[in-house]
Design a protein around this motif. Structure first.
Motif, PDB file in Angstrom:
ATOM      1  N   UNK A 247       3.890  21.553  18.326  1.00 15.81           N
ATOM      2  CA  UNK A 247       4.924  20.960  19.168  1.00 15.81           C
ATOM      3  C   UNK A 247       5.024  19.444  19.008  1.00 15.81           C
ATOM      4  N   UNK A 248       3.925  18.775  18.641  1.00 12.43           N
ATOM      5  CA  UNK A 248       3.915  17.311  18.602  1.00 12.43           C
ATOM      6  C   UNK A 248       3.947  16.730  17.193  1.00 12.43           C
ATOM      7  N   UNK A 249       3.759  17.571  16.168  1.00 12.61           N
ATOM      8  CA  UNK A 249       3.786  17.091  14.782  1.00 12.61           C
ATOM      9  C   UNK A 249       5.078  16.328  14.450  1.00 12.61           C
ATOM     10  N   UNK A 250       6.255  16.771  14.907  1.00 14.39           N
ATOM     11  CA  UNK A 250       7.470  16.012  14.566  1.00 14.39           C
ATOM     12  C   UNK A 250       7.422  14.543  15.022  1.00 14.39           C
ATOM     13  N   UNK A 251       6.760  14.261  16.138  1.00 19.17           N
ATOM     14  CA  UNK A 251       6.652  12.877  16.596  1.00 19.17           C
ATOM     15  C   UNK A 251       5.833  12.037  15.615  1.00 19.17           C
ATOM     16  N   UNK A 252       4.736  12.595  15.133  1.00 21.30           N
ATOM     17  CA  UNK A 252       3.924  11.892  14.145  1.00 21.30           C
ATOM     18  C   UNK A 252       4.669  11.784  12.822  1.00 21.30           C
ATOM     19  N   UNK A 253       5.332  12.856  12.404  1.00 18.66           N
ATOM     20  CA  UNK A 253       6.045  12.844  11.128  1.00 18.66           C
ATOM     21  C   UNK A 253       7.116  11.759  11.107  1.00 18.66           C
ATOM     22  N   UNK A 254       7.808  11.578  12.218  1.00 25.06           N
ATOM     23  CA  UNK A 254       8.830  10.532  12.315  1.00 25.06           C
ATOM     24  C   UNK A 254       8.219   9.147  12.078  1.00 25.06           C
ATOM     25  N   UNK A 255       7.088   8.888  12.696  1.00 27.45           N
ATOM     26  CA  UNK A 255       6.411   7.597  12.509  1.00 27.45           C
ATOM     27  C   UNK A 255       5.873   7.464  11.083  1.00 27.45           C
ATOM     28  N   UNK A 256       5.353   8.538  10.520  1.00 30.38           N
ATOM     29  CA  UNK A 256       4.850   8.498   9.144  1.00 30.38           C
ATOM     30  C   UNK A 256       5.968   8.231   8.147  1.00 30.38           C
ATOM     31  N   UNK A 257       7.117   8.849   8.366  1.00 29.08           N
ATOM     32  CA  UNK A 257       8.254   8.624   7.464  1.00 29.08           C
ATOM     33  C   UNK A 257       8.624   7.149   7.426  1.00 29.08           C
ATOM     34  N   UNK A 258       8.610   6.508   8.575  1.00 32.42           N
ATOM     35  CA  UNK A 258       8.925   5.072   8.629  1.00 32.42           C
ATOM     36  C   UNK A 258       7.803   4.244   8.017  1.00 32.42           C
ATOM     37  N   UNK A 259       6.564   4.632   8.239  1.00 37.30           N
ATOM     38  CA  UNK A 259       5.416   3.852   7.764  1.00 37.30           C
ATOM     39  C   UNK A 259       5.197   3.998   6.267  1.00 37.30           C
ATOM     40  N   UNK A 260       5.556   5.152   5.691  1.00 38.51           N
ATOM     41  CA  UNK A 260       5.283   5.422   4.289  1.00 38.51           C
ATOM     42  C   UNK A 260       6.185   4.640   3.345  1.00 38.51           C
ATOM     43  N   UNK A 261       7.260   4.103   3.836  1.00 34.11           N
ATOM     44  CA  UNK A 261       8.158   3.340   2.972  1.00 34.11           C
ATOM     45  C   UNK A 261       7.465   2.060   2.533  1.00 34.11           C
ATOM     46  N   UNK A 262       7.523   1.782   1.271  1.00 35.78           N
ATOM     47  CA  UNK A 262       6.995   0.518   0.781  1.00 35.78           C
ATOM     48  C   UNK A 262       5.601   0.587   0.206  1.00 35.78           C
ATOM     49  N   UNK A 263       5.002   1.753   0.134  1.00 33.85           N
ATOM     50  CA  UNK A 263       3.699   1.877  -0.503  1.00 33.85           C
ATOM     51  C   UNK A 263       2.610   1.042   0.129  1.00 33.85           C
ATOM     52  N   UNK A 264       2.583   0.991   1.442  1.00 39.24           N
ATOM     53  CA  UNK A 264       1.567   0.203   2.140  1.00 39.24           C
ATOM     54  C   UNK A 264       0.412   1.086   2.580  1.00 39.24           C
ATOM     55  N   UNK A 265      -0.601   0.458   3.123  1.00 41.98           N
ATOM     56  CA  UNK A 265      -1.704   1.207   3.729  1.00 41.98           C
ATOM     57  C   UNK A 265      -1.267   1.697   5.103  1.00 41.98           C
ATOM     58  N   UNK A 266      -1.592   2.933   5.384  1.00 43.86           N
ATOM     59  CA  UNK A 266      -1.340   3.499   6.703  1.00 43.86           C
ATOM     60  C   UNK A 266      -2.681   3.939   7.266  1.00 43.86           C
ATOM     61  N   UNK A 267      -2.999   3.419   8.441  1.00 44.22           N
ATOM     62  CA  UNK A 267      -4.221   3.785   9.149  1.00 44.22           C
ATOM     63  C   UNK A 267      -3.819   4.675  10.309  1.00 44.22           C
ATOM     64  N   UNK A 268      -4.457   5.834  10.424  1.00 45.32           N
ATOM     65  CA  UNK A 268      -4.198   6.711  11.557  1.00 45.32           C
ATOM     66  C   UNK A 268      -5.485   6.796  12.360  1.00 45.32           C
ATOM     67  N   UNK A 269      -5.393   6.303  13.573  1.00 45.14           N
ATOM     68  CA  UNK A 269      -6.541   6.262  14.483  1.00 45.14           C
ATOM     69  C   UNK A 269      -6.562   7.547  15.302  1.00 45.14           C
ATOM     70  N   UNK A 270      -7.561   8.383  15.038  1.00 48.54           N
ATOM     71  CA  UNK A 270      -7.696   9.674  15.721  1.00 48.54           C
ATOM     72  C   UNK A 270      -8.613   9.593  16.935  1.00 48.54           C
ATOM     73  N   UNK A 271      -9.102   8.412  17.275  1.00 50.49           N
ATOM     74  CA  UNK A 271     -10.119   8.298  18.327  1.00 50.49           C
ATOM     75  C   UNK A 271      -9.617   8.731  19.709  1.00 50.49           C
ATOM     76  N   UNK A 272      -8.318   8.723  19.943  1.00 51.73           N
ATOM     77  CA  UNK A 272      -7.777   9.155  21.226  1.00 51.73           C
ATOM     78  C   UNK A 272      -7.264  10.584  21.217  1.00 51.73           C
ATOM     79  N   UNK A 273      -7.459  11.273  20.088  1.00 50.93           N
ATOM     80  CA  UNK A 273      -6.992  12.644  19.954  1.00 50.93           C
ATOM     81  C   UNK A 273      -7.992  13.599  20.593  1.00 50.93           C
ATOM     82  N   UNK A 274      -7.483  14.569  21.336  1.00 51.19           N
ATOM     83  CA  UNK A 274      -8.365  15.563  21.955  1.00 51.19           C
ATOM     84  C   UNK A 274      -8.365  16.889  21.214  1.00 51.19           C
ATOM     85  N   UNK A 275      -7.322  17.114  20.413  1.00 49.79           N
ATOM     86  CA  UNK A 275      -7.167  18.411  19.757  1.00 49.79           C
ATOM     87  C   UNK A 275      -6.282  18.232  18.537  1.00 49.79           C
TER      88      UNK A 275
END
Length: 158
Positions: free
Chosen positions: A51-79
Motif C-alpha cells: 500500500x505504501x510502496x507508491x509513495x516511496x517510488x514517487x520520491x525515488x523517481x525524483x531522486x534517481x534523476x541525475x545519477x546522484x547518490x541516494x541514501x535511504x534511512x530505514x531506521x524509522x521503519x517498523x516493517x
C-alpha cells in the motif's frame, strides 16, 4: 474508589465490546526528503508494504534523476514486505546503471532480518547513519573518478 485518578476514564480504544482487544492503528508511512550536496537522503518511517510502496517510488523517481547518490534511512521503519524489498532492489539497479548509487541506513533488527533472510543484505551498501552513508557515497564517487597513474615515459633507443 472515590478520588481515584482513573475515575471517569474510559477504556475505549483498549477494549471493544465484549472485552475484545482493539489494536491501535499503525503509524502512517512517511518519506522525508533532504537534498544534500552529496546526494539525496530519504528517511522512511512506518511500514513499507504494497500500500505504501507508491509513495516511496514517487520520491525515488525524483531522486534517481541525475545519477546522484541516494541514501535511504530505514531506521524509522517498523516493517517491510516483499514489495518494499522489490522497490529497493529496482532502485539500486537503476541508480547503478545511471552512474548513481544507493546506500541504505540500517533499520531495526526485525527490518534488517528480512534482508538477511532473503540474502539481499549482500546486495546493498549499508551504513549506520545518514552522514556515514553520504561519506561512503562520496568515497565511492571519488574512487570511481580517480585517474590511473600514467605509465612512466620510456624512451626507446634509436
Amino acid at each position: 474508589m472515590e478520588g481515584s485518578t482513573d475515575e471517569g476514564l474510559s477504556r475505549e480504544g483498549f477494549e471493544g465490546q465484549a472485552g475484545t482487544r482493539v489494536e491501535p492503528m499503525p503509524a502512517p508511512f512517511d518519506v522525508r526528503r533532504v537534498d544534500h550536496p552529496l546526494g539525496v537522503v530519504l528517511t522512511l518511517s512506518g511500514e513499507l508494504d504494497l500500500a505504501t510502496v507508491p509513495l516511496l517510488q514517487e520520491q525515488l523517481d525524483r531522486a534517481e534523476r541525475g545519477g546522484v547518490a541516494v541514501v535511504i534511512d530505514l531506521s524509522g521503519l517498523r516493517f517491510i514486505d516483499s514489495s518494499g524489498l522489490h522497490v529497493l532492489v529496482r532502485a539500486e539497479r537503476q541508480l547503478r546503471d545511471s552512474g548513481g548509487q544507493l546506500v541504505l541506513v540500517r533499520g531495526p533488527r526485525d527490518v534488517h532480518r528480512v534482508f538477511e533472510l532473503t540474502g539481499l543484505d549482500r546486495l546493498f551498501a549499508w551504513c549506520n547513519s545518514p552522514s556515514a552513508a553520504l561519506r561512503t557515497a562520496l568515497d565511492r564517487e571519488i574512487g570511481s573518478r580517480r585517474i590511473p597513474k600514467p605509465a612512466a615515459n620510456r624512451q626507446t633507443a634509436a
